[in-house]
Design a protein around this motif. Structure first.
Motif, short mmCIF file in Angstrom:
data_model
loop_
_atom_site.label_atom_id
_atom_site.label_comp_id
_atom_site.label_asym_id
_atom_site.label_seq_id
_atom_site.Cartn_x
_atom_site.Cartn_y
_atom_site.Cartn_z
N VAL A 24 75.27 -5.75 25.77
CA VAL A 24 74.37 -6.17 26.84
C VAL A 24 73.79 -7.55 26.54
CG1 VAL A 24 72.20 -5.68 28.03
CG2 VAL A 24 73.84 -3.82 27.58
N LYS A 25 73.38 -7.78 25.30
CA LYS A 25 72.82 -9.08 24.93
C LYS A 25 73.84 -10.19 25.12
CE LYS A 25 69.39 -7.53 21.50
NZ LYS A 25 69.04 -7.53 20.07
N ARG A 26 75.11 -9.92 24.77
CA ARG A 26 76.15 -10.94 24.93
C ARG A 26 76.36 -11.28 26.41
NH1 ARG A 26 79.57 -8.55 22.20
NH2 ARG A 26 80.73 -7.51 23.88
N ASP A 27 76.36 -10.25 27.25
CA ASP A 27 76.53 -10.49 28.68
C ASP A 27 75.32 -11.22 29.26
OD1 ASP A 27 78.96 -9.25 28.58
OD2 ASP A 27 78.22 -7.30 29.31
N ILE A 28 74.14 -10.87 28.76
CA ILE A 28 72.92 -11.54 29.23
C ILE A 28 72.95 -13.01 28.84
CG2 ILE A 28 70.45 -11.74 28.75
CD1 ILE A 28 71.01 -9.71 30.84
N THR A 32 72.81 -16.07 31.36
CA THR A 32 71.75 -17.07 31.22
C THR A 32 72.35 -18.47 31.15
OG1 THR A 32 70.37 -15.47 30.06
CG2 THR A 32 69.77 -17.80 29.85
N ARG A 33 73.47 -18.60 30.41
CA ARG A 33 74.14 -19.92 30.34
C ARG A 33 74.61 -20.35 31.72
NH1 ARG A 33 76.46 -17.72 25.67
NH2 ARG A 33 78.44 -17.35 26.77
N GLN A 36 71.81 -17.72 35.49
CA GLN A 36 71.30 -16.50 36.10
C GLN A 36 70.09 -15.97 35.33
OE1 GLN A 36 75.34 -14.55 36.17
NE2 GLN A 36 74.70 -14.03 38.25
N THR A 37 69.30 -15.17 36.03
CA THR A 37 68.07 -14.62 35.45
C THR A 37 68.26 -13.14 35.15
OG1 THR A 37 66.76 -16.17 36.75
CG2 THR A 37 65.61 -14.28 35.81
N PRO A 38 68.10 -12.70 33.85
CA PRO A 38 68.25 -11.26 33.51
C PRO A 38 67.27 -10.42 34.32
CG PRO A 38 68.18 -12.61 31.53
CD PRO A 38 67.80 -13.51 32.66
N THR A 104 73.97 -1.55 37.32
CA THR A 104 74.79 -2.09 38.42
C THR A 104 74.84 -3.61 38.36
OG1 THR A 104 72.85 -2.07 39.87
CG2 THR A 104 74.30 -0.13 39.91
N LYS A 105 73.79 -4.23 37.81
CA LYS A 105 73.73 -5.68 37.76
C LYS A 105 72.84 -6.08 36.60
CE LYS A 105 73.14 -9.48 41.06
NZ LYS A 105 72.62 -9.86 42.41
N LEU A 106 73.35 -6.89 35.70
CA LEU A 106 72.58 -7.30 34.53
C LEU A 106 71.60 -8.42 34.86
CD1 LEU A 106 75.32 -7.34 31.74
CD2 LEU A 106 73.47 -5.68 32.02
#
Length: 798
Positions: A24-28, A32-33, A36-38, A104-106
């Motif tokens: 999850v952290k990697r996808d976040i 973010t890069r 997008q806003t977590p 459903t959406k990170l």
């Protein structure tokens, strides 16, 4: 579960939770890069995971301590029970966290400002084109829209108005406005997109990786991309812009000066921005600066109206002019400004920086010097005039831009191709199939450029159709490269002007010019183009032989009776027109054959004294023409049956004949095509035929064998037929042998009273130019004649 099993399961579940947390952290981090806003629930889950990891570590630490103590002390049952309960509670929470990890959406979409308002100028007169743009932008079947037009016409103002007004009417997530530099770089475009999308820019990342990132981000958005000032086609794939596939809410809308850019950008709809109509232009002028004097003084208002007309409806010029004239309070000032605007508009404040410099970009961006020369020719004609395609073709032949073509069609095709480039670049405007024009401000800009930005006003002396009565003083000729004094009232020329740089000299249609001074051509070593047509000169001075670099000489319509033998020195001449020289009787022996570079020789309705047979007496022989190795195109006049037969029998000249004028020919009563006297197949490229003053000609017909109606196709390229002063001509066919002209566009008939039927086949015929009295006496009961009933055009009488 055993005591030890509880703590073993806890360790295992924590390990699995840590793995999921890492994913999850990697996808976040990736989201973010991408700007997008977590989502809050995701951040809350990660916080809970972090808390449980700490709790599990604490439990594991205490459990390990108790295991060590068992070696020395008995187990404290109460303490162990509490630790087990704590581990089981942690185990339950961890399992819940594992189950809730399927989000459903990170992250939410970019944290973007939906649109950014842009400053803009007045858009008076643009409501119609703005409504058109709005209509197309709302059409889901259109994804790429191109707006094109000349510099200063208001494309940027239109696009900025759209940027400011349209977002309220669309479902788009973001409207992106990019103003591109003239020679934009890929990195520049990507950097602008990264900034607008709030993406992190990294210098070390490759263009391809940036494109991938942009593509991934934009693909998640309903975007409207507005690209202003596009000079070269933009490669969507290389930049990273997803090309919307209809139906789509996504749009790419751009402005450009060139139609070619629209074509290369995959444009589904092109909108051309035109200059303003006169009344709308007046309103823009009035609203661009406060000018109370216009309302107060009728005379000033008249001058102001004339000033506005000089701008040709170009918004940029109108705004600059209004600002320049705002402080002017007197009629005399406005009168002087009008004089400046007509002759040297660059002298008005702001005109150079805010109008000419903008227009000059289109001129400078042409791909070659030859194209810039082509464009410059438009400035040699009076402003607003319709410039003939064939006229410019001939001048470009003289300039050397069109060279070594095999026939007029090839020359016409190249002319059309070059004009197409100029039209696409918004430097010229097509007004008819055979004519174009140039906007007055483009013309003024080119003159400014050619005069070294106004520093050398005499470098291009252009006084076309200004009713000039006197030629410029001799000292003004010294710096001149091009002089256009056509359609004036000049009667006298300088005796021997020093013209070391003169390339182009146009004196046509100066009806009062009857004599050229003997020394006039002595000091024009680089003159390439000389146009003397429709002047009243009766002879050429012997100094014409000094024009060794002359490529183009137009003498049509002059009163010259004899060509000087010194013309044989024009060894670089490529184009010579002696058309409509009705007084020309003498051409010195070997003069024509001395013009060894000649490619075009036009002698229609002109000299016809061709030498017949092998006699040494008489006029010019066809052998002289045949000796011209580079000759490609002939227009010729013959007045005897023997000359016509010699021409047809020449394997060298007959195929080069594109214009044929047959005049007189007293022995010709039946003009059979083909026949022993006239072999039509040898003149397969004939484009125009004129039959003139043939008092005994009765029929123009084709020979055929057999019975019944026969259609004979001849002259496949013939586009014009002229029948003039043929009092006995009764028929173009005898009813059995019908002539077919597949390319015929124009028939001109004058003084042919006995011709009452048009027995021919000409499916492409567009007009029959004639007198009304002749047209009305045609036999409209004849079916073939009746088929041409809609083609009447009144004859223009010279």
């Amino acid at each position: 579960m055993t005591y030890e099993g509880t703590f073993s399961s806890l360790a295992s579940e924590v390990g699995q939770l840590k793995d999921k947390s890492s994913d999850v952290k990697r996808d976040i981090e990736a989201a973010t890069r991408d700007g997008q806003t977590p989502r809050s629930e995701v951040l809350g889950w990660l916080s809970s995971v972090q808390d449980m990891e700490g709790e599990a570590e604490s439990i594991e630490r205490k459990y390990n301590q108790k295991i060590k103590c068992l070696c020395s002390f008995p187990l404290n049952v109460c303490s162990a029970y509490r630790l087990r309960n704590r581990a089981e509670a942690a185990l339950a929470t961890i399992r819940e966290l594992k189950q809730s990890v399927e989000f459903t959406k990170l992250a939410d979409n970019l944290n973007l400002t939906r649109s950014i308002k842009m400053p803009t100028t007045k858009t008076i007169g643009m409501d119609k084109v703005f409504e058109e743009l709005l209509r197309h932008a709302k059409d889901d079947s259109l994804s790429v829209i191109g707006i094109h037009g000349m510099g200063g016409v208001g494309k940027t103002a239109l696009l900025r108005r759209f940027n400011n007004d349209f977002p309220s009417e669309t479902e788009a997530d973001v409207v992106i406005f990019l103003e591109l530099s003239i020679d934009y770089k890929l990195e520049e475009v990507q950097k602008s997109l990264f900034d607008r999308l709030s993406l992190t820019w990294q210098d070390e990342v490759t263009h391809r990786d940036r494109a991938t990132k942009l593509f991934r981000v934009l693909s998640t958005l309903k975007f409207i991309l507005l690209l202003d000032n596009l000079w070269e086609p933009l490669n969507y794939q290389v930049v990273g812009i997803p090309l919307p596939a209809p139906p789509s809410k996504c749009k790419i809308i751009f402005t450009t000066r060139t139609e070619d850019t629209c074509s290369h950008m995959g444009t589904e709809k092109m909108i051309k921005m035109e200059c303003l109509e006169e009344e709308v232009a007046w309103n823009l002028f009035r609203n661009s600066a406060r000018m109370d004097v216009i309302d107060a003084d009728k005379n000033v208002r008249i001058e102001a109206r004339d000033l506005v007309k000089e701008c040709g409806g170009l918004p940029a010029a109108l705004i600059v002019l209004a600002q320049a004239m705002a402080p002017k309070k007197t009629w005399e000032e406005w009168m002087h400004a009008l004089t400046i605007m007509k002759d040297t508009p660059h002298q008005l404040p702001g005109m150079t920086n805010n109008v000419f410099s903008i227009l000059k970009l289109s001129y400078d961006r042409l791909s070659s010097d030859n194209l810039r020369v082509c464009a410059s020719y438009g400035a040699l004609f009076i402003k607003g005039s319709w410039i003939g395609k064939y006229n410019i073709r001939n001048l470009w032949i003289g300039e050397g831009i069109i060279d070594n073509v095999q026939n007029p069609m090839d020359a016409d095709n190249k002319t059309q191709f070059l004009l197409g480039i100029l039209h696409a670049a918004s430097l010229t405007v097509r007004v008819h199939d055979d004519y174009f024009t140039m906007h007055p401000m483009i013309r003024a800009m080119i003159l400014w450029v050619q005069r070294e930005c106004g520093k050398k006003e005499n470098k291009w002396l252009v006084r076309d159709r200004e009713r000039v009565g006197e030629a410029p003083a001799a000292e003004k000729w010294r710096d001149a490269e091009r002089i256009a004094l056509d359609w004036n009232q000049i009667s006298d020329l300088p005796e021997a002007p020093q013209c070391p740089n003169l390339i182009f000299l146009n004196l046509q249609v100066n009806k009062f010019l009857r004599k050229i001074p003997n020394g006039f051509f002595l000091h024009m070593p680089h003159l390439k183009i000389l146009d003397l047509r429709d002047t009243s000169i009766k002879e050429l001075p012997v100094s014409i032989g000094n024009l060794m670099q002359l490529h183009f000489l137009h003498l049509s319509g002059t009163r010259i009776t004899s060509l000087p033998k010194e013309m044989a020195a024009l060894v670089n001449l490529k184009y010579l027109s002696l058309e409509s020289m009705k007084y020309l009787r003498t051409i010195p022996d070997r003069l024509i054959s001395g013009l060894r570079e000649l490619q075009w020789l036009i002698m229609v309705d002109s000299y016809s004294g061709w030498r017949e047979g092998h006699t040494l007496e008489g006029g010019v022989s066809f052998e002289e023409l045949e000796s011209l190795k580079r000759l490609k195109v002939i227009g010729i006049t013959v007045s005897t049956l023997a000359a016509l037969q010699n021409l047809c029998d020449s394997p060298r000249l007959a195929p080069l004949t594109h214009w044929l004028h047959i005049e007189g020919c007293p022995d010709l009563t039946m003009f059979n095509i083909p026949s022993m006297d006239f072999h039509a197949e040898t003149m397969s490229r004939l484009g125009q035929i004129q039959l003139h003053a043939m008092s005994r000609l009765i029929k123009l017909e084709g020979e055929a064998n057999g019975s019944g109606e026969t259609v004979i196709t001849i002259f496949p390229d013939l586009h014009t037929m002229v029948l003039r002063r043929l009092p006995e001509l009764k028929s173009l066919s005898d009813g059995e042998r019908i002539l077919n002209f597949p390319s015929l566009k124009t028939i001109k008939v004058e003084d042919c009273p006995k011709l009452t039927k048009l027995m021919l086949v000409a499916d492409g015929l567009k007009e029959i130019e004639c007198e009304r009295s002749w047209w009305e006496q045609l036999n409209w009961g004849d079916e073939r004649t009746k088929s041409f009933q809609h083609l009447y055009k009144p004859m223009y009488i010279d």
